[in-house]
Design a protein around this motif. Sequence first.
Motif, PDB file in Angstrom:
ATOM      1  N   TYR A 161       1.152  -1.103   0.293  1.00 55.93           N
ATOM      2  CA  TYR A 161      -0.084   0.184   0.348  1.00 55.93           C
ATOM      3  C   TYR A 161       0.935   1.255   0.253  1.00 55.93           C
ATOM      4  O   TYR A 161       2.105   1.317   0.918  1.00 55.93           O
ATOM      5  CB  TYR A 161      -1.019   0.335   0.589  1.00 55.93           C
ATOM      6  N   PHE A 162       0.310   2.364  -0.367  1.00 61.48           N
ATOM      7  CA  PHE A 162       0.961   3.470  -0.479  1.00 61.48           C
ATOM      8  C   PHE A 162       0.096   4.423   0.171  1.00 61.48           C
ATOM      9  O   PHE A 162      -1.150   4.296  -0.186  1.00 61.48           O
ATOM     10  CB  PHE A 162       1.251   4.493  -1.698  1.00 61.48           C
ATOM     11  N   GLY A 163       0.572   5.033   1.219  1.00 63.17           N
ATOM     12  CA  GLY A 163      -0.030   5.941   2.291  1.00 63.17           C
ATOM     13  C   GLY A 163      -0.131   7.003   1.998  1.00 63.17           C
ATOM     14  O   GLY A 163       0.993   8.231   1.600  1.00 63.17           O
ATOM     15  N   TYR A 222      -0.330  11.961  -8.517  1.00 61.70           N
ATOM     16  CA  TYR A 222       0.783  11.542  -7.409  1.00 61.70           C
ATOM     17  C   TYR A 222       1.295   9.784  -8.036  1.00 61.70           C
ATOM     18  O   TYR A 222       2.425  10.197  -8.745  1.00 61.70           O
ATOM     19  CB  TYR A 222       0.958  11.570  -6.255  1.00 61.70           C
ATOM     20  N   LEU A 223       0.557   9.064  -7.545  1.00 61.13           N
ATOM     21  CA  LEU A 223       0.710   8.089  -8.279  1.00 61.13           C
ATOM     22  C   LEU A 223       1.395   7.634 -10.158  1.00 61.13           C
ATOM     23  O   LEU A 223       2.083   7.238 -10.505  1.00 61.13           O
ATOM     24  CB  LEU A 223       0.005   6.882  -8.227  1.00 61.13           C
ATOM     25  N   LYS A 230       4.038   7.120 -12.438  1.00 61.53           N
ATOM     26  CA  LYS A 230       3.906   5.496 -12.459  1.00 61.53           C
ATOM     27  C   LYS A 230       4.086   4.248 -11.543  1.00 61.53           C
ATOM     28  O   LYS A 230       4.723   3.153 -11.903  1.00 61.53           O
ATOM     29  CB  LYS A 230       5.322   5.396 -13.521  1.00 61.53           C
ATOM     30  N   ILE A 231       3.648   4.828 -10.324  1.00 62.63           N
ATOM     31  CA  ILE A 231       3.125   3.734  -9.450  1.00 62.63           C
ATOM     32  C   ILE A 231       1.481   3.065 -10.052  1.00 62.63           C
ATOM     33  O   ILE A 231       1.046   3.622 -10.276  1.00 62.63           O
ATOM     34  CB  ILE A 231       2.709   3.738  -8.233  1.00 62.63           C
ATOM     35  N   ILE A 271      -1.060  -1.308  -4.040  1.00 63.92           N
ATOM     36  CA  ILE A 271      -0.038  -0.764  -5.756  1.00 63.92           C
ATOM     37  C   ILE A 271       0.469  -1.753  -5.365  1.00 63.92           C
ATOM     38  O   ILE A 271       0.716  -2.748  -4.654  1.00 63.92           O
ATOM     39  CB  ILE A 271       0.612   0.490  -5.278  1.00 63.92           C
ATOM     40  N   ILE A 272       1.485  -1.946  -6.995  1.00 60.02           N
ATOM     41  CA  ILE A 272       2.095  -3.003  -7.321  1.00 60.02           C
ATOM     42  C   ILE A 272       3.292  -2.619  -7.469  1.00 60.02           C
ATOM     43  O   ILE A 272       3.944  -1.478  -8.346  1.00 60.02           O
ATOM     44  CB  ILE A 272       1.051  -3.811  -8.680  1.00 60.02           C
ATOM     45  N   CYS A 273       4.089  -3.444  -6.717  1.00 58.63           N
ATOM     46  CA  CYS A 273       5.576  -3.408  -6.765  1.00 58.63           C
ATOM     47  C   CYS A 273       6.173  -4.250  -7.519  1.00 58.63           C
ATOM     48  O   CYS A 273       5.797  -5.039  -7.722  1.00 58.63           O
ATOM     49  CB  CYS A 273       5.756  -3.682  -5.558  1.00 58.63           C
TER      50      CYS A 273
END
Length: 120
Positions: free
Chosen positions: A59-61, A81-82, A86-87, A118-120
Amino acid sequence: MVKYYSQLKPFLINENIISLEGTIADNHIRKWAMVEIDDENDNLSKFTELEILTLNSNYFGFTHTGSAIQFNSSFQKSIEYLKTNKIQIDERYPRLEIMHNIYRPDVPLSKEQFWIPIIC
Protein backbone atom coordinates in the motif's frame (compact mmCIF):
# COMPACT_ATOMS: atom_id res chain seq x y z
CA MET A 1 -19.22 -4.07 13.54
CA VAL A 2 -21.45 -1.36 15.04
CA LYS A 3 -23.59 -4.05 16.63
CA TYR A 4 -20.59 -5.51 18.49
CA TYR A 5 -18.39 -2.42 18.98
CA SER A 6 -18.88 -2.07 22.75
CA GLN A 7 -18.33 -5.81 23.25
CA LEU A 8 -15.17 -5.72 21.12
CA LYS A 9 -13.61 -2.77 22.99
CA PRO A 10 -11.50 -4.98 25.31
CA PHE A 11 -9.93 -6.64 22.24
CA LEU A 12 -9.12 -3.45 20.29
CA ILE A 13 -5.49 -2.71 19.46
CA ASN A 14 -6.48 0.97 19.15
CA GLU A 15 -9.70 2.93 18.75
CA ASN A 16 -9.22 3.81 15.08
CA ILE A 17 -12.04 3.15 12.67
CA ILE A 18 -10.94 1.70 9.34
CA SER A 19 -13.04 2.16 6.24
CA LEU A 20 -12.35 -0.46 3.60
CA GLU A 21 -13.56 0.15 0.05
CA GLY A 22 -13.35 -2.30 -2.83
CA THR A 23 -14.75 -2.44 -6.35
CA ILE A 24 -17.20 -5.28 -6.93
CA ALA A 25 -18.45 -4.40 -10.42
CA ASP A 26 -18.44 -1.52 -12.90
CA ASN A 27 -19.40 1.65 -11.01
CA HIS A 28 -20.25 -0.33 -7.85
CA ILE A 29 -18.24 -0.38 -4.66
CA ARG A 30 -18.54 -2.17 -1.36
CA LYS A 31 -17.59 -0.43 1.89
CA TRP A 32 -16.88 -1.98 5.25
CA ALA A 33 -16.25 -0.40 8.65
CA MET A 34 -13.59 -2.20 10.61
CA VAL A 35 -11.53 -2.10 13.78
CA GLU A 36 -8.17 -3.68 14.47
CA ILE A 37 -8.37 -6.38 17.12
CA ASP A 38 -5.94 -8.65 18.92
CA ASP A 39 -6.78 -11.98 17.32
CA GLU A 40 -4.67 -13.93 19.82
CA ASN A 41 -7.53 -13.85 22.33
CA ASP A 42 -9.60 -17.03 22.66
CA ASN A 43 -12.70 -15.06 23.73
CA LEU A 44 -13.21 -13.82 20.16
CA SER A 45 -14.79 -17.13 19.14
CA LYS A 46 -18.14 -15.96 20.54
CA PHE A 47 -18.34 -13.35 17.75
CA THR A 48 -19.35 -15.80 15.04
CA GLU A 49 -20.90 -13.14 12.77
CA LEU A 50 -17.71 -11.11 12.51
CA GLU A 51 -15.47 -11.48 9.51
CA ILE A 52 -11.72 -11.66 10.03
CA LEU A 53 -9.74 -10.05 7.22
CA THR A 54 -6.00 -10.12 6.64
CA LEU A 55 -4.65 -7.86 3.90
CA ASN A 56 -1.66 -9.16 2.02
CA SER A 57 -0.74 -6.39 -0.40
CA ASN A 58 1.54 -3.38 -0.74
CA TYR A 59 0.00 0.00 0.00
CA PHE A 60 1.01 3.62 -0.62
CA GLY A 61 -0.17 5.90 2.19
CA PHE A 62 -1.32 9.51 2.13
CA THR A 63 -2.67 11.92 4.75
CA HIS A 64 -5.75 14.06 4.10
CA THR A 65 -6.12 17.21 6.18
CA GLY A 66 -9.53 18.83 5.93
CA SER A 67 -13.19 18.08 6.19
CA ALA A 68 -14.77 14.97 4.71
CA ILE A 69 -16.25 17.10 1.91
CA GLN A 70 -12.71 17.97 0.78
CA PHE A 71 -11.52 14.34 0.80
CA ASN A 72 -12.24 13.66 -2.88
CA SER A 73 -9.81 16.40 -3.91
CA SER A 74 -7.00 14.84 -1.84
CA PHE A 75 -7.84 11.41 -3.19
CA GLN A 76 -7.72 12.60 -6.82
CA LYS A 77 -4.36 14.31 -6.19
CA SER A 78 -2.99 11.08 -4.75
CA ILE A 79 -4.12 9.13 -7.83
CA GLU A 80 -2.43 11.75 -10.06
CA TYR A 81 0.75 11.46 -7.97
CA LEU A 82 0.83 7.68 -8.38
CA LYS A 83 0.25 7.90 -12.14
CA THR A 84 2.85 10.66 -12.59
CA ASN A 85 5.40 8.51 -10.77
CA LYS A 86 4.42 5.41 -12.75
CA ILE A 87 3.19 3.56 -9.67
CA GLN A 88 0.50 1.10 -10.67
CA ILE A 89 -2.66 0.72 -8.56
CA ASP A 90 -3.57 -2.86 -7.67
CA GLU A 91 -7.32 -3.05 -8.27
CA ARG A 92 -7.52 -6.53 -6.73
CA TYR A 93 -7.23 -5.10 -3.22
CA PRO A 94 -9.41 -2.60 -1.33
CA ARG A 95 -8.51 0.96 -0.45
CA LEU A 96 -8.27 1.86 3.23
CA GLU A 97 -9.08 4.99 5.20
CA ILE A 98 -8.02 5.21 8.83
CA MET A 99 -9.89 7.66 11.01
CA HIS A 100 -8.33 8.10 14.42
CA ASN A 101 -10.60 8.34 17.43
CA ILE A 102 -10.26 12.15 17.41
CA TYR A 103 -11.31 12.44 13.74
CA ARG A 104 -14.31 14.69 13.10
CA PRO A 105 -15.54 14.82 9.48
CA ASP A 106 -16.81 18.39 9.69
CA VAL A 107 -13.63 19.93 11.20
CA PRO A 108 -11.38 21.64 8.60
CA LEU A 109 -8.14 20.52 10.30
CA SER A 110 -9.12 16.87 10.80
CA LYS A 111 -6.62 14.33 9.54
CA GLU A 112 -7.16 10.90 8.17
CA GLN A 113 -4.81 8.48 6.53
CA PHE A 114 -5.73 6.68 3.38
CA TRP A 115 -3.94 3.84 1.69
CA ILE A 116 -4.07 2.79 -1.95
CA PRO A 117 -2.99 -0.72 -2.95
CA ILE A 118 -0.09 -0.74 -5.40
CA ILE A 119 1.84 -3.24 -7.51
CA CYS A 120 5.55 -3.35 -6.70
